[in-house]
Enzyme design. Structure first.
Site, PDB file in Angstrom:
ATOM      1  N   SER A  97       0.874  -1.170   0.000  1.00 29.11           N
ATOM      2  CA  SER A  97       0.000   0.000   0.000  1.00 29.11           C
ATOM      3  C   SER A  97       0.917   1.228   0.000  1.00 29.11           C
ATOM      4  O   SER A  97       2.101   1.116   0.321  1.00 29.11           O
ATOM      5  CB  SER A  97      -0.849  -0.034   1.275  1.00 29.11           C
ATOM      6  OG  SER A  97      -1.464   1.211   1.496  1.00 29.11           O
TER       7      SER A  97
ATOM      8  N   HIS B 158      -3.939   3.012 -11.561  1.00 30.22           N
ATOM      9  CA  HIS B 158      -3.802   1.684 -12.177  1.00 30.22           C
ATOM     10  C   HIS B 158      -2.674   1.633 -13.224  1.00 30.22           C
ATOM     11  O   HIS B 158      -1.888   0.683 -13.234  1.00 30.22           O
ATOM     12  CB  HIS B 158      -5.113   1.273 -12.860  1.00 30.22           C
ATOM     13  CG  HIS B 158      -6.202   0.902 -11.888  1.00 30.22           C
ATOM     14  ND1 HIS B 158      -7.483   0.593 -12.301  1.00 30.22           N
ATOM     15  CD2 HIS B 158      -6.222   0.781 -10.550  1.00 30.22           C
ATOM     16  CE1 HIS B 158      -8.231   0.311 -11.243  1.00 30.22           C
ATOM     17  NE2 HIS B 158      -7.484   0.428 -10.170  1.00 30.22           N
TER      18      HIS B 158
ATOM     19  N   LYS C 163     -11.090  -2.911 -12.568  1.00 33.13           N
ATOM     20  CA  LYS C 163     -11.836  -1.981 -13.399  1.00 33.13           C
ATOM     21  C   LYS C 163     -11.980  -0.681 -12.632  1.00 33.13           C
ATOM     22  O   LYS C 163     -11.912  -0.729 -11.389  1.00 33.13           O
ATOM     23  CB  LYS C 163     -13.199  -2.529 -13.807  1.00 33.13           C
ATOM     24  CG  LYS C 163     -14.016  -3.255 -12.764  1.00 33.13           C
ATOM     25  CD  LYS C 163     -14.331  -2.647 -11.438  1.00 33.13           C
ATOM     26  CE  LYS C 163     -15.136  -1.385 -11.406  1.00 33.13           C
ATOM     27  NZ  LYS C 163     -15.442  -0.884 -10.042  1.00 33.13           N
TER      28      LYS C 163
ATOM     29  N   ASP D  40     -16.526   4.009 -12.049  1.00 29.40           N
ATOM     30  CA  ASP D  40     -16.624   3.061 -10.945  1.00 29.40           C
ATOM     31  C   ASP D  40     -17.635   1.951 -11.206  1.00 29.40           C
ATOM     32  O   ASP D  40     -17.345   0.777 -10.969  1.00 29.40           O
ATOM     33  CB  ASP D  40     -16.954   3.778  -9.634  1.00 29.40           C
ATOM     34  CG  ASP D  40     -16.496   2.938  -8.458  1.00 29.40           C
ATOM     35  OD1 ASP D  40     -15.277   2.765  -8.306  1.00 29.40           O
ATOM     36  OD2 ASP D  40     -17.361   2.405  -7.739  1.00 29.40           O
TER      37      ASP D  40
HETATM   38  N1  LIG Z   1     -14.518  -6.031  -8.841  1.00 31.08           N
HETATM   39  C1  LIG Z   1     -15.319  -5.476  -7.949  1.00 31.08           C
HETATM   40  O1  LIG Z   1     -16.372  -5.988  -7.588  1.00 31.08           O
HETATM   41  C2  LIG Z   1     -14.895  -4.218  -7.334  1.00 31.08           C
HETATM   42  C3  LIG Z   1     -15.586  -3.751  -6.255  1.00 31.08           C
HETATM   43  C4  LIG Z   1     -15.137  -2.592  -5.677  1.00 31.08           C
HETATM   44  C5  LIG Z   1     -14.048  -1.953  -6.230  1.00 31.08           C
HETATM   45  N2  LIG Z   1     -13.432  -2.426  -7.324  1.00 31.08           N
HETATM   46  C6  LIG Z   1     -12.291  -1.734  -7.936  1.00 31.08           C
HETATM   47  O2  LIG Z   1     -11.137  -2.056  -7.157  1.00 31.08           O
HETATM   48  C7  LIG Z   1     -10.310  -0.897  -7.021  1.00 31.08           C
HETATM   49  C8  LIG Z   1     -10.199  -0.568  -5.562  1.00 31.08           C
HETATM   50  O3  LIG Z   1     -11.480  -0.407  -4.994  1.00 31.08           O
HETATM   51  P1  LIG Z   1     -11.719  -0.403  -3.401  1.00 31.08           P
HETATM   52  O4  LIG Z   1     -13.169  -0.430  -3.197  1.00 31.08           O
HETATM   53  O5  LIG Z   1     -10.857  -1.417  -2.766  1.00 31.08           O
HETATM   54  O6  LIG Z   1     -11.181   1.060  -3.077  1.00 31.08           O
HETATM   55  P2  LIG Z   1     -10.758   1.740  -1.736  1.00 31.08           P
HETATM   56  O7  LIG Z   1     -10.918   0.808  -0.586  1.00 31.08           O
HETATM   57  O8  LIG Z   1     -11.434   3.062  -1.640  1.00 31.08           O
HETATM   58  O9  LIG Z   1      -9.221   2.037  -1.997  1.00 31.08           O
HETATM   59  C9  LIG Z   1      -8.342   1.104  -2.609  1.00 31.08           C
HETATM   60  C10 LIG Z   1      -6.954   1.664  -2.584  1.00 31.08           C
HETATM   61  O10 LIG Z   1      -6.877   2.844  -3.400  1.00 31.08           O
HETATM   62  C11 LIG Z   1      -6.029   3.790  -2.790  1.00 31.08           C
HETATM   63  N3  LIG Z   1      -6.820   4.920  -2.287  1.00 31.08           N
HETATM   64  C12 LIG Z   1      -8.160   4.992  -2.112  1.00 31.08           C
HETATM   65  N4  LIG Z   1      -8.508   6.208  -1.664  1.00 31.08           N
HETATM   66  C13 LIG Z   1      -7.377   6.902  -1.551  1.00 31.08           C
HETATM   67  C14 LIG Z   1      -7.073   8.232  -1.124  1.00 31.08           C
HETATM   68  N5  LIG Z   1      -8.031   9.068  -0.762  1.00 31.08           N
HETATM   69  N6  LIG Z   1      -5.776   8.613  -1.114  1.00 31.08           N
HETATM   70  C15 LIG Z   1      -4.803   7.783  -1.530  1.00 31.08           C
HETATM   71  N7  LIG Z   1      -5.015   6.526  -1.942  1.00 31.08           N
HETATM   72  C16 LIG Z   1      -6.287   6.096  -1.965  1.00 31.08           C
HETATM   73  C17 LIG Z   1      -5.365   3.057  -1.624  1.00 31.08           C
HETATM   74  O11 LIG Z   1      -4.273   2.371  -2.186  1.00 31.08           O
HETATM   75  P3  LIG Z   1      -2.996   1.991  -1.310  1.00 31.08           P
HETATM   76  O12 LIG Z   1      -3.486   1.095  -0.231  1.00 31.08           O
HETATM   77  O13 LIG Z   1      -2.101   1.344  -2.283  1.00 31.08           O
HETATM   78  O14 LIG Z   1      -2.425   3.270  -0.817  1.00 31.08           O
HETATM   79  C18 LIG Z   1      -6.480   2.107  -1.213  1.00 31.08           C
HETATM   80  O15 LIG Z   1      -6.049   1.039  -0.444  1.00 31.08           O
HETATM   81  C19 LIG Z   1     -10.982   0.175  -7.885  1.00 31.08           C
HETATM   82  O16 LIG Z   1     -10.443   0.105  -9.165  1.00 31.08           O
HETATM   83  C20 LIG Z   1     -12.438  -0.243  -7.903  1.00 31.08           C
HETATM   84  O17 LIG Z   1     -13.146   0.235  -9.021  1.00 31.08           O
HETATM   85  C21 LIG Z   1     -13.828  -3.565  -7.858  1.00 31.08           C
END
Ligand SMILES: NC(=O)c1ccc[n+]([C@@H]2O[C@H](COP(=O)([O-])OP(=O)(O)OC[C@H]3O[C@@H](n4cnc5c(N)ncnc54)[C@H](OP(=O)(O)O)[C@@H]3O)[C@@H](O)[C@H]2O)c1
Length: 329
Positions: free
Chosen positions: A36, A79, A97, A182
């Protein structure tokens, strides 16, 4: 016995533990390390999952670990850089995605992966679920004749407090937030699958949040012969999350089409028939990555990179109509 595939994770947010558990369920690999930008987030992920090797820097994880593949799960804006970092280290990538912020970044990642002959795929998990496989099979056998129309809605109510937090990735232009990238990406990719080609004409409208990204957006895609798709996505409106595919000889309704368990097919002149397809999950896409790695494929035929690029181009075209730009574009 097949050798266990060693995964690293980049981005220790909400989705990372879900990937961890799905990978465990496959019995085909393990998460050996996670990184992270924040060591606190990485340690939290480690505590939740039992993964001991966690890092506060992506680079450090790649320097120190022996990995077979990397799952990239940070913000859309990050990404491309993360994927390039891994590919330049000779590592295959599964990129969440939306694949990147825009088509330019997507093309750069795809070119690098192809030049290096490394596996790369957008983590469009819905594509690999059993219900999606059934839809594809039904369409291929002409079960509803020629497809003429698709309607699909993907709306997820975000907590209202998020709207006031520009640092929240969902509403942040800096992190390429907004409903389009998203969740709108799901119906857009679904339309690409159903029609088997990109739209000839793209029109859309968006309701932008004060941060400048869309909280609701609607799209109409037109294809040859008067075929069309009407899609909607929103963080603030509610609609049943379903896709309805209409053909010349019937229709298929897919409730919760992104993670469907069943579908309802109505053939012309017949009563609706419910087909149970089985539980959805990340396991299917992960097994597909493993299959490709074992067979030396650098792309999955089920989720080809050209399709990912087309989806990014479609989303660029919509954003251009709305004047919605991310910083630095
Ligand atoms: N396939 C699915 O069903 C699904 C569902 C939800 C999301 N997703 C996708 O997966 C990815 C991550 O989603 P998530 O829901 O896990 O997101 P999240 O919990 O909001 O954040 C994922 C990571 O993104 C970085 N990040 C988020 N907000 C940040 C901020 N304000 N400042 C700096 N870094 C930030 C951090 O990376 P680091 O830890 O590396 O710092 C965090 O750990 C996205 O591309 C999303 O579209 C997919």
């Amino acid at each position: 016995m097949k050798p266990s595939i060693r995964w690293g994770i980049i981005g220790c947010g909400l989705i990372a533990p879900k990937f961890f558990h799905a990978l465990e369920n496959t019995g085909e690999g393990q998460v050996v390390a996670a990184a992270s930008k924040s060591i606190r987030r990485a340690k939290r992920f480690g505590k939740k999952t039992g993964v001991e090797r966690v890092y506060g820097s992506y680079q450090e994880m790649l320097d120190r670990e022996q990995l077979d593949a990397v799952y990239i799960a940070n913000t859309h804006a990050e990404h491309a850089a993360a994927a390039k970092l891994c590919l330049n280290r000779g590592l295959p990538v599964l990129v969440e995605k939306a694949f990147t912020r825009n088509a330019k970044e997507a093309a750069e990642v795809i070119t690098l992966a192809r030049n290096k002959k490394l596996f790369c795929m957008e983590a469009m998990w819905t594509r690999f679920n059993p219900a999606t496989a059934k839809v594809r099979a039904l369409l291929a056998e002409g079960a509803i004749g020629e497809v003429t129309r698709l309607t699909a809605a993907f709306c997820v109510l975000m907590p209202p407090c998020m709207k006031t937090m520009p640092w929240n990735r969902m509403y942040s232009p800096r992190f390429a937030g907004g409903a389009l990238l998203d969740i709108g990406v799901y119906p857009i990719a679904y339309a690409r699958m159903v029609f088997g080609e990109p739209p000839q004409k793209i029109t859309g409208s968006a309701d932008l949040a004060w941060t400048g990204v869309d909280k609701t957006s609607e799209y109409r895609f037109e294809y040859s012969g008067g075929r069309q798709a009407d899609l909607i996505t929103s963080f603030v409106r509610q609609r049943p999350r379903e896709a309805v595919i209409t053909g010349t000889q019937g229709n298929i309704c897919v409730p919760h089409f992104s993670g469907a368990e069943r579908l309802i097919i109505t053939r012309s002149g017949c009563a609706p028939e419910t087909i149970e397809c089985g539980a959805p999950g990340f396991e299917y896409e992960i097994r597909e990555v493993h299959r490709c790695l074992r067979e030396g494929l650098i792309e999955s035929p089920l989720m080809p990179l050209d399709e990912t690029l087309e989806t990014m181009r479609t989303m660029d075209a919509l954003r251009a109509q709305w004047g919605m730009k991310y910083p630095g574009e």
